[in-house]
Design a protein around this motif. Structure first.
Motif, short mmCIF file in Angstrom:
data_model
loop_
_atom_site.label_atom_id
_atom_site.label_comp_id
_atom_site.label_asym_id
_atom_site.label_seq_id
_atom_site.Cartn_x
_atom_site.Cartn_y
_atom_site.Cartn_z
N TRP A 74 -5.03 -3.83 25.15
CA TRP A 74 -4.75 -2.44 25.51
C TRP A 74 -4.02 -2.17 24.09
CZ3 TRP A 74 -5.07 2.31 28.18
CH2 TRP A 74 -4.58 2.60 27.76
N TYR A 75 -2.86 -3.60 24.09
CA TYR A 75 -1.47 -2.67 23.86
C TYR A 75 -2.26 -3.06 22.06
CZ TYR A 75 1.72 -2.50 27.60
OH TYR A 75 1.83 -2.63 28.63
N ALA A 76 -3.19 -4.40 21.85
CA ALA A 76 -3.86 -4.22 20.63
C ALA A 76 -4.12 -3.47 20.26
CB ALA A 76 -3.84 -5.36 20.73
N SER A 77 -5.29 -3.35 21.03
CA SER A 77 -6.34 -2.06 20.07
C SER A 77 -5.81 -0.92 19.99
CB SER A 77 -7.42 -1.68 21.51
OG SER A 77 -7.91 -2.78 22.11
N PHE A 78 -4.65 -0.34 20.96
CA PHE A 78 -4.07 0.88 20.14
C PHE A 78 -2.95 0.76 18.76
CE2 PHE A 78 -4.72 2.04 24.30
CZ PHE A 78 -5.30 3.37 24.44
N ALA A 115 2.48 1.72 16.11
CA ALA A 115 1.50 -0.16 16.25
C ALA A 115 3.51 0.27 16.40
CB ALA A 115 0.84 0.09 15.63
N THR A 116 4.36 -0.25 16.13
CA THR A 116 5.36 -0.55 16.25
C THR A 116 5.77 -0.64 17.82
OG1 THR A 116 6.44 -0.38 14.14
CG2 THR A 116 7.55 -1.45 15.83
N LEU A 117 5.38 0.79 18.43
CA LEU A 117 6.10 0.51 19.86
C LEU A 117 5.33 -0.11 21.05
CD1 LEU A 117 7.07 4.12 20.08
CD2 LEU A 117 7.86 2.84 20.93
N GLN A 118 4.03 0.13 20.45
CA GLN A 118 2.81 -0.65 20.94
C GLN A 118 3.38 -2.59 21.00
OE1 GLN A 118 0.50 0.14 22.88
NE2 GLN A 118 0.14 2.35 22.36
N THR A 119 3.12 -2.76 19.76
CA THR A 119 3.74 -4.52 19.83
C THR A 119 4.92 -4.59 20.54
OG1 THR A 119 2.48 -4.23 17.85
CG2 THR A 119 4.01 -6.08 18.20
N PHE A 120 6.08 -4.36 20.69
CA PHE A 120 7.24 -4.15 21.28
C PHE A 120 6.98 -3.84 22.50
CE2 PHE A 120 10.94 -3.02 17.41
CZ PHE A 120 10.08 -3.65 17.16
N ARG A 121 6.71 -3.59 23.45
CA ARG A 121 6.30 -3.16 24.44
C ARG A 121 5.29 -4.56 24.85
NH1 ARG A 121 7.32 -3.01 29.35
NH2 ARG A 121 6.20 -1.26 31.18
N ALA A 130 11.06 -8.62 30.36
CA ALA A 130 12.37 -7.88 30.81
C ALA A 130 12.73 -6.56 30.78
CB ALA A 130 12.96 -7.86 28.64
N GLU A 131 11.20 -5.51 30.39
CA GLU A 131 11.29 -4.44 30.55
C GLU A 131 12.27 -4.05 29.57
OE1 GLU A 131 8.75 -2.92 31.98
OE2 GLU A 131 8.01 -4.93 32.74
N VAL A 132 13.11 -3.64 29.01
CA VAL A 132 13.25 -3.06 27.48
C VAL A 132 12.94 -1.95 27.68
CG1 VAL A 132 14.91 -3.24 26.57
CG2 VAL A 132 15.03 -4.95 27.98
N PHE A 133 11.89 -2.01 27.30
CA PHE A 133 11.23 -1.05 26.05
C PHE A 133 10.25 0.20 26.91
CE2 PHE A 133 12.47 -3.36 22.75
CZ PHE A 133 12.27 -2.54 21.59
N GLN A 134 10.19 -0.03 28.47
CA GLN A 134 9.30 0.45 29.46
C GLN A 134 9.79 2.54 28.99
OE1 GLN A 134 9.78 -0.01 33.73
NE2 GLN A 134 8.26 1.74 34.03
N GLN A 135 11.17 2.58 29.47
CA GLN A 135 11.26 3.42 29.21
C GLN A 135 10.55 4.64 28.20
OE1 GLN A 135 11.42 5.81 31.67
NE2 GLN A 135 11.03 4.27 32.86
N ILE A 136 11.20 3.50 26.73
CA ILE A 136 10.86 4.08 25.44
C ILE A 136 9.48 3.85 24.60
CG2 ILE A 136 11.36 3.09 22.93
CD1 ILE A 136 13.96 1.62 23.90
N TYR A 137 8.65 3.68 25.53
CA TYR A 137 7.05 3.11 25.23
C TYR A 137 6.71 4.69 26.06
CZ TYR A 137 2.46 1.79 25.39
OH TYR A 137 1.26 1.74 25.54
N ARG A 138 6.58 4.32 27.24
CA ARG A 138 6.86 5.66 28.15
C ARG A 138 6.86 6.94 27.52
NH1 ARG A 138 7.92 6.04 34.66
NH2 ARG A 138 6.21 6.76 35.13
N TYR A 139 7.46 7.05 27.11
CA TYR A 139 8.06 8.84 26.38
C TYR A 139 8.26 7.92 24.97
CZ TYR A 139 9.42 9.63 31.01
OH TYR A 139 9.60 9.37 32.85
N GLY A 140 8.04 7.75 24.12
CA GLY A 140 7.98 7.90 23.02
C GLY A 140 7.40 7.78 22.23
N ILE A 141 5.68 7.37 23.12
CA ILE A 141 4.30 7.00 22.52
C ILE A 141 3.62 9.05 22.88
CG2 ILE A 141 1.68 7.54 22.45
CD1 ILE A 141 3.20 4.64 21.26
N PRO A 142 4.24 9.89 23.44
CA PRO A 142 3.58 10.93 23.27
C PRO A 142 4.48 11.57 23.20
CG PRO A 142 3.88 10.28 25.81
CD PRO A 142 3.87 9.20 24.81
N SER A 143 5.68 11.62 22.88
CA SER A 143 6.77 12.49 22.19
C SER A 143 6.94 12.11 20.57
CB SER A 143 8.42 11.79 22.47
OG SER A 143 8.62 11.75 24.26
#
Length: 173
Positions: A74-78, A115-121, A130-143
């Motif tokens: 999933w993450y690598a494809s995007f 791509a960086t967000l995908q990789t970090f997530r 850790a789930e540190v990037f969960q909210q950043i990923y969740r709202y970062g991609i669409p934003s």
């Protein structure tokens, strides 16, 4: 508007964003009728977003299977599509002998950030748990996608107004 409604809106935007880029591409091609950095940027944005939109359902089904390799897909494809888009963006500019505009560079930067967000997530979720990037990923991609569409539209309007000024200045001479 509550958070669940905001979530629904943010995650239903993928098709709308693809359509927006495609319509913008058609409009620019109708009015410009020549290859420009803006046209190249819109082609790459349309193709990349179309690929992501069409692959999402299949990748989601595939990644819902147990096992880290399926999640990685999933993450690598995007991330791969984003980085391929960066490559194509600059390669097409080079091949078509077009100087890279501000909006093209900004688009390249947006693709790298996505791509960086995908990789970090992926690293955050499956390597460190850790789930540190969960909210950043969740709202970062669409934003980021919303901001990118806005930047492209504003740039198009600016470019159109600039070309109108040149036409008026040329007719006065």
């Amino acid at each position: 508007m509550n958070w669940s409604e905001i979530d629904a809106v943010l995650f239903s935007l993928d098709k709308i964003i693809f359509i927006a880029y495609f319509v913008l591409l058609i409009l620019v091609m109708l009015f410009q009728r020549k290859v420009s950095s803006f046209v190249i940027t819109l082609v790459v944005l349309s193709v990349a977003n179309g690929a992501m939109t069409s692959l999402s359902p299949m990748l989601y089904q595939f990644s819902s299977q147990p096992g880290m390799a399926y999640k990685f897909t999933w993450y690598a494809s995007f991330a791969l599509i984003d980085m391929l888009a960066v490559f194509l963006l600059y390669k097409f500019h080079y091949l078509l002998k077009q100087s890279v505009s501000f909006v093209a560079n900004l688009t390249g930067m947006f693709f790298v950030m996505l791509a960086t967000l995908q990789t970090f997530r992926f690293i955050d979720r499956f390597i460190f748990d850790a789930e540190v990037f969960q909210q950043i990923y969740r709202y970062g991609i669409p934003s980021l996608n919303i901001v990118q569409v806005s930047v492209v539209v504003i740039s198009l309007i600016y470019e159109f107004k600039l070309s109108q000024r040149y036409l008026k200045a040329g007719s006065m001479v």
